[in-house]
Design a protein around this motif. Structure first.
Motif, PDB file in Angstrom:
ATOM      1  N   LYS B 168       0.851  -1.190   0.000  1.00 52.74           N
ATOM      2  CA  LYS B 168       0.000   0.000   0.000  1.00 52.74           C
ATOM      3  C   LYS B 168       0.883   1.235   0.000  1.00 52.74           C
ATOM      4  O   LYS B 168       1.805   1.366   0.804  1.00 52.74           O
ATOM      5  CB  LYS B 168      -0.900   0.012   1.242  1.00 52.74           C
ATOM      6  CG  LYS B 168      -1.745   1.267   1.370  1.00 52.74           C
ATOM      7  CD  LYS B 168      -2.839   1.354   0.308  1.00 52.74           C
ATOM      8  CE  LYS B 168      -3.478   2.740   0.316  1.00 52.74           C
ATOM      9  NZ  LYS B 168      -4.559   2.858  -0.681  1.00 52.74           N
ATOM     10  N   VAL B 170       0.368   5.287   0.311  1.00 53.90           N
ATOM     11  CA  VAL B 170      -0.554   6.401   0.554  1.00 53.90           C
ATOM     12  C   VAL B 170       0.131   7.647   0.011  1.00 53.90           C
ATOM     13  O   VAL B 170       1.290   7.921   0.350  1.00 53.90           O
ATOM     14  CB  VAL B 170      -0.858   6.585   2.057  1.00 53.90           C
ATOM     15  CG1 VAL B 170      -1.782   7.783   2.263  1.00 53.90           C
ATOM     16  CG2 VAL B 170      -1.485   5.325   2.623  1.00 53.90           C
ATOM     17  N   ARG B 241       5.001  16.531   3.770  1.00 54.96           N
ATOM     18  CA  ARG B 241       3.912  15.709   3.234  1.00 54.96           C
ATOM     19  C   ARG B 241       2.931  15.248   4.304  1.00 54.96           C
ATOM     20  O   ARG B 241       1.747  15.072   4.027  1.00 54.96           O
ATOM     21  CB  ARG B 241       4.453  14.496   2.480  1.00 54.96           C
ATOM     22  CG  ARG B 241       4.898  14.853   1.103  1.00 54.96           C
ATOM     23  CD  ARG B 241       5.111  13.698   0.186  1.00 54.96           C
ATOM     24  NE  ARG B 241       5.274  14.224  -1.158  1.00 54.96           N
ATOM     25  CZ  ARG B 241       6.325  14.931  -1.572  1.00 54.96           C
ATOM     26  NH1 ARG B 241       7.318  15.170  -0.748  1.00 54.96           N
ATOM     27  NH2 ARG B 241       6.385  15.404  -2.790  1.00 54.96           N
ATOM     28  N   ALA B 242       3.431  15.016   5.508  1.00 53.70           N
ATOM     29  CA  ALA B 242       2.533  14.526   6.560  1.00 53.70           C
ATOM     30  C   ALA B 242       3.192  14.680   7.917  1.00 53.70           C
ATOM     31  O   ALA B 242       4.412  14.796   8.028  1.00 53.70           O
ATOM     32  CB  ALA B 242       2.195  13.046   6.329  1.00 53.70           C
ATOM     33  N   SER B 243       2.357  14.671   8.959  1.00 59.39           N
ATOM     34  CA  SER B 243       2.890  14.741  10.319  1.00 59.39           C
ATOM     35  C   SER B 243       3.234  13.338  10.802  1.00 59.39           C
ATOM     36  O   SER B 243       2.772  12.334  10.256  1.00 59.39           O
ATOM     37  CB  SER B 243       1.848  15.358  11.246  1.00 59.39           C
ATOM     38  OG  SER B 243       0.749  14.472  11.389  1.00 59.39           O
ATOM     39  N   GLU B 245       2.251  12.050  13.575  1.00 57.21           N
ATOM     40  CA  GLU B 245       1.047  11.438  14.122  1.00 57.21           C
ATOM     41  C   GLU B 245       0.209  10.763  13.029  1.00 57.21           C
ATOM     42  O   GLU B 245      -0.272   9.644  13.178  1.00 57.21           O
ATOM     43  CB  GLU B 245       0.216  12.536  14.808  1.00 57.21           C
ATOM     44  CG  GLU B 245      -0.907  12.028  15.666  1.00 57.21           C
ATOM     45  CD  GLU B 245      -1.762  13.172  16.242  1.00 57.21           C
ATOM     46  OE1 GLU B 245      -1.408  14.353  16.022  1.00 57.21           O
ATOM     47  OE2 GLU B 245      -2.781  12.862  16.857  1.00 57.21           O
ATOM     48  N   TYR B 246       0.076  11.469  11.904  1.00 56.84           N
ATOM     49  CA  TYR B 246      -0.721  10.906  10.812  1.00 56.84           C
ATOM     50  C   TYR B 246      -0.052   9.661  10.245  1.00 56.84           C
ATOM     51  O   TYR B 246      -0.691   8.644   9.978  1.00 56.84           O
ATOM     52  CB  TYR B 246      -0.917  11.965   9.730  1.00 56.84           C
ATOM     53  CG  TYR B 246      -1.793  11.510   8.583  1.00 56.84           C
ATOM     54  CD1 TYR B 246      -3.060  10.961   8.808  1.00 56.84           C
ATOM     55  CD2 TYR B 246      -1.368  11.617   7.258  1.00 56.84           C
ATOM     56  CE1 TYR B 246      -3.870  10.551   7.760  1.00 56.84           C
ATOM     57  CE2 TYR B 246      -2.180  11.210   6.202  1.00 56.84           C
ATOM     58  CZ  TYR B 246      -3.429  10.675   6.457  1.00 56.84           C
ATOM     59  OH  TYR B 246      -4.221  10.258   5.418  1.00 56.84           O
ATOM     60  N   GLU B 249      -0.700   6.703  12.480  1.00 57.83           N
ATOM     61  CA  GLU B 249      -2.053   6.153  12.328  1.00 57.83           C
ATOM     62  C   GLU B 249      -2.161   5.323  11.050  1.00 57.83           C
ATOM     63  O   GLU B 249      -2.737   4.239  11.043  1.00 57.83           O
ATOM     64  CB  GLU B 249      -3.093   7.279  12.307  1.00 57.83           C
ATOM     65  CG  GLU B 249      -3.272   8.011  13.637  1.00 57.83           C
ATOM     66  CD  GLU B 249      -3.769   7.104  14.760  1.00 57.83           C
ATOM     67  OE1 GLU B 249      -4.436   6.084  14.453  1.00 57.83           O
ATOM     68  OE2 GLU B 249      -3.458   7.384  15.927  1.00 57.83           O
ATOM     69  N   LEU B 250      -1.602   5.882   9.964  1.00 50.97           N
ATOM     70  CA  LEU B 250      -1.666   5.155   8.688  1.00 50.97           C
ATOM     71  C   LEU B 250      -0.933   3.816   8.788  1.00 50.97           C
ATOM     72  O   LEU B 250      -1.403   2.800   8.276  1.00 50.97           O
ATOM     73  CB  LEU B 250      -1.036   5.992   7.570  1.00 50.97           C
ATOM     74  CG  LEU B 250      -1.827   7.201   7.082  1.00 50.97           C
ATOM     75  CD1 LEU B 250      -0.993   7.991   6.076  1.00 50.97           C
ATOM     76  CD2 LEU B 250      -3.154   6.785   6.450  1.00 50.97           C
ATOM     77  N   VAL B 253      -3.048   1.257  10.593  1.00 55.59           N
ATOM     78  CA  VAL B 253      -4.194   0.780   9.803  1.00 55.59           C
ATOM     79  C   VAL B 253      -3.733  -0.158   8.691  1.00 55.59           C
ATOM     80  O   VAL B 253      -4.280  -1.259   8.516  1.00 55.59           O
ATOM     81  CB  VAL B 253      -4.967   1.976   9.199  1.00 55.59           C
ATOM     82  CG1 VAL B 253      -6.032   1.487   8.212  1.00 55.59           C
ATOM     83  CG2 VAL B 253      -5.603   2.805  10.309  1.00 55.59           C
ATOM     84  N   TYR B 254      -2.710   0.259   7.962  1.00 62.32           N
ATOM     85  CA  TYR B 254      -2.340  -0.546   6.789  1.00 62.32           C
ATOM     86  C   TYR B 254      -1.525  -1.783   7.146  1.00 62.32           C
ATOM     87  O   TYR B 254      -1.572  -2.772   6.421  1.00 62.32           O
ATOM     88  CB  TYR B 254      -1.670   0.330   5.726  1.00 62.32           C
ATOM     89  CG  TYR B 254      -2.708   1.140   4.981  1.00 62.32           C
ATOM     90  CD1 TYR B 254      -3.662   0.503   4.184  1.00 62.32           C
ATOM     91  CD2 TYR B 254      -2.785   2.522   5.099  1.00 62.32           C
ATOM     92  CE1 TYR B 254      -4.648   1.214   3.516  1.00 62.32           C
ATOM     93  CE2 TYR B 254      -3.763   3.251   4.427  1.00 62.32           C
ATOM     94  CZ  TYR B 254      -4.691   2.588   3.644  1.00 62.32           C
ATOM     95  OH  TYR B 254      -5.671   3.288   2.981  1.00 62.32           O
ATOM     96  N   ARG B 257      -4.338  -4.103   7.920  1.00 61.15           N
ATOM     97  CA  ARG B 257      -5.011  -4.568   6.696  1.00 61.15           C
ATOM     98  C   ARG B 257      -4.103  -5.515   5.904  1.00 61.15           C
ATOM     99  O   ARG B 257      -4.577  -6.482   5.300  1.00 61.15           O
ATOM    100  CB  ARG B 257      -5.427  -3.380   5.828  1.00 61.15           C
ATOM    101  CG  ARG B 257      -6.550  -2.579   6.449  1.00 61.15           C
ATOM    102  CD  ARG B 257      -7.041  -1.462   5.537  1.00 61.15           C
ATOM    103  NE  ARG B 257      -7.967  -0.591   6.247  1.00 61.15           N
ATOM    104  CZ  ARG B 257      -8.476   0.534   5.762  1.00 61.15           C
ATOM    105  NH1 ARG B 257      -8.148   0.926   4.535  1.00 61.15           N
ATOM    106  NH2 ARG B 257      -9.316   1.267   6.467  1.00 61.15           N
TER     107      ARG B 257
END
Lengths: 767, 267, 150
Positions: B168, B170, B241-243, B245-246, B249-250, B253-254, B257
């Protein structure tokens, strides 16, 4: 109608796709000198010393231009009519640099490599000044961005440079505070929008040469060739008659090419040296050193009674124009004038605030300017009010929104930079747009949301309006001439920048002259050859320039009938576009007539020129509906579909009109979801390439459903209103509303990224 | 960019000597990122003439020549089958078709790009790299050791195992670099997990793998625990691009999954 | 240095520096349909075909193209005409700056993919950015062209 409102291929599309030389840099002199700008590494500094001795020794370096080479004539690069409603606060080069990317000096050399080598050898000493990087702290900041005494306004726009205010505005109808105090339900919310970049794929490009009459010929990728000619003349003190601006095909503009970019420097070099010169912006320069959309902070207070009747709107706006004040006031006023009339039944409304200078990349014109920001704030706030009222947001809009034959006092009060023009909505099919959109998106089934496991499906919507040109200001004109063999030249100053105006204007002429597209040869734009037109902005081309073409074509029709009556010796002659017939049944074809008046008898060139200036600006309207799937665990959003139902009057070219809406929607979605603008702590733009600034790709856009409702605007050519900007307005609010409908989370700062959504989900879970 | 000379090497030895000769000599692979990564070069040494653009099966491995383009890899039938095609998924998510027709796997590997979508996938497969001088080394050896920078990558070997795979990426748009990328595989009952673009270069999640591979059976609870261990173990940070923390979380989740997918786990 | 390649089926010898990119070499030699968009290999505007495959000419050194077959849109005029007519029908022409490169990529895709779905088409063309059209009209036209077996 045979041509208008029928499928017509664009007149230039095939040739461009097949690779013909068409754009500004394709037409540059191969021996052009290269003009390359040294750009400021500092957000705010005074240039103390420039040492270009080593650079000037390089073989191939022609000159190094600094602020000392230019007289101190301030101008505005906004590319507007005259006098401009933007402050004159820019010099070609100045001893101050006001943002990272501002012009320090320019080197002129035989090729790019030597110019770059020269730039590396030039030493510049700066005195660093404290930059203003937070627009909420700009007013009365101890750093003054425009202390120079020459900066001035052309007429009152609220210009107070010593307070870092580029423009101010205040209007009100009724007593908003009193009305609010009497409302049953009141909400007050604050919204932020970002400095979106245009990202037209052709970078800003200009080249110049002297012709055999010793005149300056400028090929320019611009939306405003006539304004360009005037501003260059004023800024460089070159007689207007010595300048010719040619606009070839333009690779996208979206407002970014309304203004001046490298034109002054290139024009100066060629005029001074007599040698051809050119400048092509790098993509980094396009991002850092051209314009952005104005970032804004908007505080919206709405009041309604219990039954859901909107009573008051109080709208305060703070706009960031960056280092220079291009379009400071006009964009600001549109936040109110093209948004607030949507809800025209309020008892009172107030709109006010300031446009401030900061040491960021300047903001300027950008498709849908002001309207997209205001629409995001107001249409988000309306949905929030509905939550508090416990009312369905569509029913609320159906109750409160503008309807046909109604008006708003705002039209008369607010124009762009000046007072406005009162008008009644002769065409406003918003109700039908909303109804049709609900069906197309299957609103009743999907609203507010549907749980699908990991994902949740939801819908959201917003309504919008624009204008069609600026009344009593924007002027367009057209010349039509008849050639032997019976075909016409249509010469327009209207500026095709890819939106297809050449095609649309040719269709209007063909329809009036009852002929086919192949008999209309259109040419735009060349200040020596084509008649004046203000240019491609303010959604004016189809309506304003289209009306000029409509008038010119009718004048031509009259002119050829005069000739036909003379030739057929008859007072009554009928014409079907091909053949003239008198009451005796005698005929002459247009081809024969044109050949006769060209070569045989009473020879003359038939040529007519007509102009048009609008007396109103009939707004197009639309309802935008988005369907999204959100991953509940990651916040990732899939755009499933975007339904646009548009009232733009008659679509002169239905497919191109659809393209205008589709393109606007996707740019609007870019601003809504993807296009994150980031600055470093020192004020440098970090998102300054297509690697860091992400525009939507085709994979990110699953589907668009764009339809038009039947509508006929009497004042427009063949019933048309404008369609160039209306598409961009609704996506931010529609998306924000859909995210709320899915998750109960309200994002009030653009862009609405997956990260913001997920972090809001987590925050909500914690509470 | 300045380049003094462009040389097509006649053999690997010549290329190797040229590379060692001067700090400003570089091996050029596809050249896709050249202008963004090299300001000036003395000699650019091309390996075009050396036949390193083949994908072959030798023994129990698929061998991918260092100069195979990403386009070649994503259309290769063998690689499409490998671990449910995760290498193809990763490769085909990189930029556009035109760039993938010049960018090579060797260039991607030697660049050690922190946002690389390829490393997490290579890490969850049995991957070794073959260098001209230093021979065959493990992928992790290469990633953890700068000594290979002045060697020449010849090919990449991936064990042709039968296994399940998950990948995956993102990203903010379909053309962007990863905000995060995650690969999972399951071979002979053992999970392999890797997280990349954190924003650091991809790393295997050793503790999470130790944990989950010791369990006799997995359930929602243990999958969640495994995902938590990934976040405890791997270093995440913020960038434009992202923090942090984010990203965390990703990753949780992935990874969950991914584990579910490669183990055919159903709630 | 002198570099020999075939451009649109004509053998060409270009004088260039080792650091020259194919984009500049082509433009300097009047192949002006090949255009610059971004400088960072993101936009697809500079795409040409090299041995039949789409490549970004801004990132291919001219020396790397030695001995290769380069195709610009001038080299596929018949197919470009077909694609262009479908674009015309669907209103997919706006500024057109990216269209020669898009036409080349679509032409290569038609040879490479057999009856692709719209999803596969989007994925193949994702590197061809467009800021004007919103993509959907282009894709309607492209699907028609893919179905055109003439």
């Amino acid at each position: 109608m045979k041509v208008v409102n029928n499928l017509t291929h664009s007149v230039d599309g095939l040739g461009i796709l097949k690779g013909r030389a068409a754009y500004t840099d394709d037409l540059a002199d191969k021996n052009s000198l290269i003009v390359k700008v040294l750009r400021s590494p500092h957000a705010y500094a005074k240039i103390v010393k420039i040492d270009s001795e080593e650079a000037l020794k390089l073989p191939g370096i022609e000159m190094v231009l600094t602020h000392k080479d230019f007289s101190r004539v301030p101008f505005t690069r906004a590319g507007q009519g005259y006098p401009e409603p933007s402050p004159h606060d820019k010099f070609v080069l100045d001893e101050y640099v006001r943002y990272v990317g501002d012009e320090v000096l320019a080197v002129v050399g035989s090729d790019l490599a030597v110019c770059e080598e020269a730039l590396a050898l030039i030493k510049v000493e700066y005195e660093l000044l404290e930059p203003v990087l937070d627009f909420e702290k700009a007013i009365d900041h101890k750093s003054i961005i425009h202390p120079e005494p020459e900066a001035h306004e052309m007429f009152p726009i609220g210009f107070e440079p010593l307070r870092n205010i580029a423009a101010s505005y205040h209007m009100h109808v009724g007593d908003v505070e009193k009305t609010l105090s009497e409302c049953d339900v009141v909400i007050e919310e604050t919204f932020f929008t970002q400095a979106q970049a245009h990202v037209m794929l052709e970078p800003h490009t200009v080249n110049a040469r002297m012709d055999y009459q010793e005149r300056l010929v400028i090929y320019n990728s611009t939306q405003t060739p006539y304004h360009m000619r005037r501003i260059i003349s004023q800024g460089l003190n070159i007689p207007l008659s010595k300048i010719r601006v040619i606009k070839p095909r333009v690779g996208g503009g979206f407002g970014g090419k309304q203004g001046i970019h490298g034109e002054m420097l290139v024009a100066y070099v060629t005029y001074k040296t007599g040698k051809a010169a050119k400048m092509v912006y790098t993509r980094k320069e396009v991002f850092e050193s051209s314009y952005t959309r104005h970032p804004m902070k908007m505080k919206v207070t709405l009041g309604a009674d219990k039954s859901g009747v909107l009573k008051a709107i109080d709208f305060h706006c703070l706009s960031d124009t960056g280092a220079y004040g291009e379009h400071a006031l006009t964009v600001f006023m549109v936040v109110g004038s093209k948004v607030l009339p949507l809800y025209n039944k309020v008892d009172s409304v107030r709109f006010y605030g300031d446009v401030v200078y900061t040491n960021h990349t300047p903001a300027g014109a950008y498709r849908g300017y002001g309207a997209i920001q205001g629409n995001f704030a107001l249409e988000s706030a309306v949905d929030m009010l509905c939550v508090k009222l416990g009312m369905n947001p569509i029913e609320f809009r159906q109750l409160n929104m503008m309807k046909e034959t109604e008006t708003s006092p705002i039209f008369e009060i607010m124009g762009e930079g000046t007072a406005g023009t009162a008008m009644i909505m002769e065409t406003c099919k918003l109700e039908e747009c909303v109804e049709k959109g609900m069906k197309l998106i299957d609103w009743n089934d999907k609203y507010p949301s549907k749980d699908m496991g990991n994902k949740i499906k939801s819908v959201g919507m917003a309504i919008a309006m624009q204008g069609s040109g600026i009344p009593y200001i924007d002027m367009g004109s057209a010349t039509i001439k008849l050639n032997d063999d019976g075909f016409y030249n249509l010469l327009v100053g209207a500026t095709d920048i890819g939106q297809g105006s050449d095609t649309v204007l040719a269709q209007i002429a063909a329809e009036v002259l009852m002929t086919t597209m192949d008999k209309i040869v259109i040419y735009s734009s060349d200040t020596d050859l084509t008649p004046f037109d203000c240019g491609a902005y303010a959604s004016s081309t189809t309506y304003v320039s289209g009306n000029a073409v409509f008038k010119a074509a009718n004048d031509m029709l009259e002119a050829i009938l005069v000739e036909a009556r003379r030739i057929l010796k008859s007072k009554e002659v009928e014409f079907d576009g091909v053949l003239f017939t008198n009451e005796l049944g005698e005929t002459i074809s247009l081809i024969d007539l044109s050949n006769e008046i060209t070569y045989s008898e009473d020879q003359k060139q038939l040529s007519v020129t007509s102009s048009y200036v609008g007396h109103k600006s009939p707004p197009p309207f639309m309802a935008g509906f988005i369907e999204i799937d959100i991953d509940k665990e990651t916040g990732e959003v899939d755009i499933v579909n975007y339904v646009s139902v548009v009232d733009c009057g008659t679509t002169i070219n239905p497919k191109l009109a659809e393209g205008q809406v589709d393109g606007g929607i996707v740019q609007g979605l870019g601003m809504a979801m993807f296009e994150n603008v980031q600055y470093s702590k020192k004020g440098a733009l970090i998102s300054n390439s297509l690697m860091t600034y992400k525009i939507p790709t085709r994979v990110d856009i699953n589907n668009l459903t764009t339809v038009f409702v039947d509508s006929y605007e009497e004042s427009g050519p063949f019933g048309a209103k404008s369609v160039g900007e209306i598409g961009i307005d609704t996506p931010p609010a529609a998306l924000a509303n859909a995210v709320y409908n899915a998750l109960g989370i309200r994002i009030k700062t653009l862009p609405i990224t997956a990260e913001k959504i997920l972090l809001a989900i987590k925050a909500k879970e914690r509470n | 960019m300045k380049v003094s000379e462009y040389i097509k090497a006649k053999d690997l030895n010549e290329a190797y000597e040229l590379l060692r000769e001067d700090r400003k000599n570089y091996i050029i692979a596809g050249g896709a990122w050249l202008k963004l990564s090299v300001k000036s070069a003395n000699k650019l040494v091309s390996l075009d003439a050396l036949g390193l653009d083949k994908i072959v099966v030798l023994g129990d491995s698929i061998e991918i020549g260092a100069l195979c383009t990403l386009g070649q890899i994503e259309t290769n039938e063998l690689i499409k089958q490998l671990y449910d095609g995760i290498l193809v998924q990763a490769v085909s998510s990189i930029m556009g078709v035109n760039i993938r027709n010049i960018a090579t796997i060797g260039g991607c590997v030697m660049g050690k790009f922190s946002f690389s979508d390829i490393f997490p996938v290579l890490e969850v497969m049995d991957t070794t790299l073959v260098f001209h001088k230093q021979g065959e080394v493990s992928l992790m050896d290469f990633l953890n050791n700068p000594k290979f920078e002045k060697d020449i990558l010849v090919k990449i070997k991936i064990k042709n195992n039968l296994g399940k795979g998950f990948f995956k990426k993102v990203a903010i748009t379909a053309l962007d670099f990863s905000v995060i990328n995650i690969a999972c595989s399951k071979t002979d009952g053992l999970f392999s997990l890797s997280v990349g673009s954190t924003p650091y270069i991809a790393s295997p999640c050793y503790k999470a793998m130790d944990y989950i591979n010791c369990l006799s059976d997995i359930n929602l609870e243990s999958i969640k625990e495994c995902a938590n261990k990934v976040v405890e173990e791997i270093k995440f940070s913020s960038n434009n691009r992202a923090s942090k923390e984010y990203r965390e979380e990703l990753a949780k989740v992935y990874i969950s999954r991914g584990i579910k997918q490669v183990s055919n786990y159903e709630n | 240095m002198k570099i020999k390649m075939t451009v649109n089926n004509q053998v060409k010898i270009f004088e260039c520096e080792p650091s020259d990119y194919l984009l500049d070499t082509l433009r300097n030699n009047n192949y002006v349909s090949v255009r610059r968009g971004c400088d960072t290999t993101n936009c697809g505007v500079c795409t040409v075909l090299m041995d039949g495959k789409p490549v970004p000419s801004c990132s291919v050194l001219t020396v790397q193209a030695e001995g290769k077959q380069i195709t610009t849109v001038e080299g596929i005029q018949e197919e470009a005409e077909k694609i262009g007519n479908y674009f015309g029908e669907e209103g997919a022409d706006q500024c057109g700056y990216c269209n020669p490169s898009l036409a080349l990529t679509v032409y290569a895709m038609k040879k490479e993919l057999v009856n692709p779905t719209i999803k596969e088409v989007k994925k193949y063309l994702v590197g061809n950015l467009c800021r004007c059209t919103g993509y959907i009209s282009q894709e309607r036209a492209i699907m028609k062209y893919l179905g055109d077996k003439s």
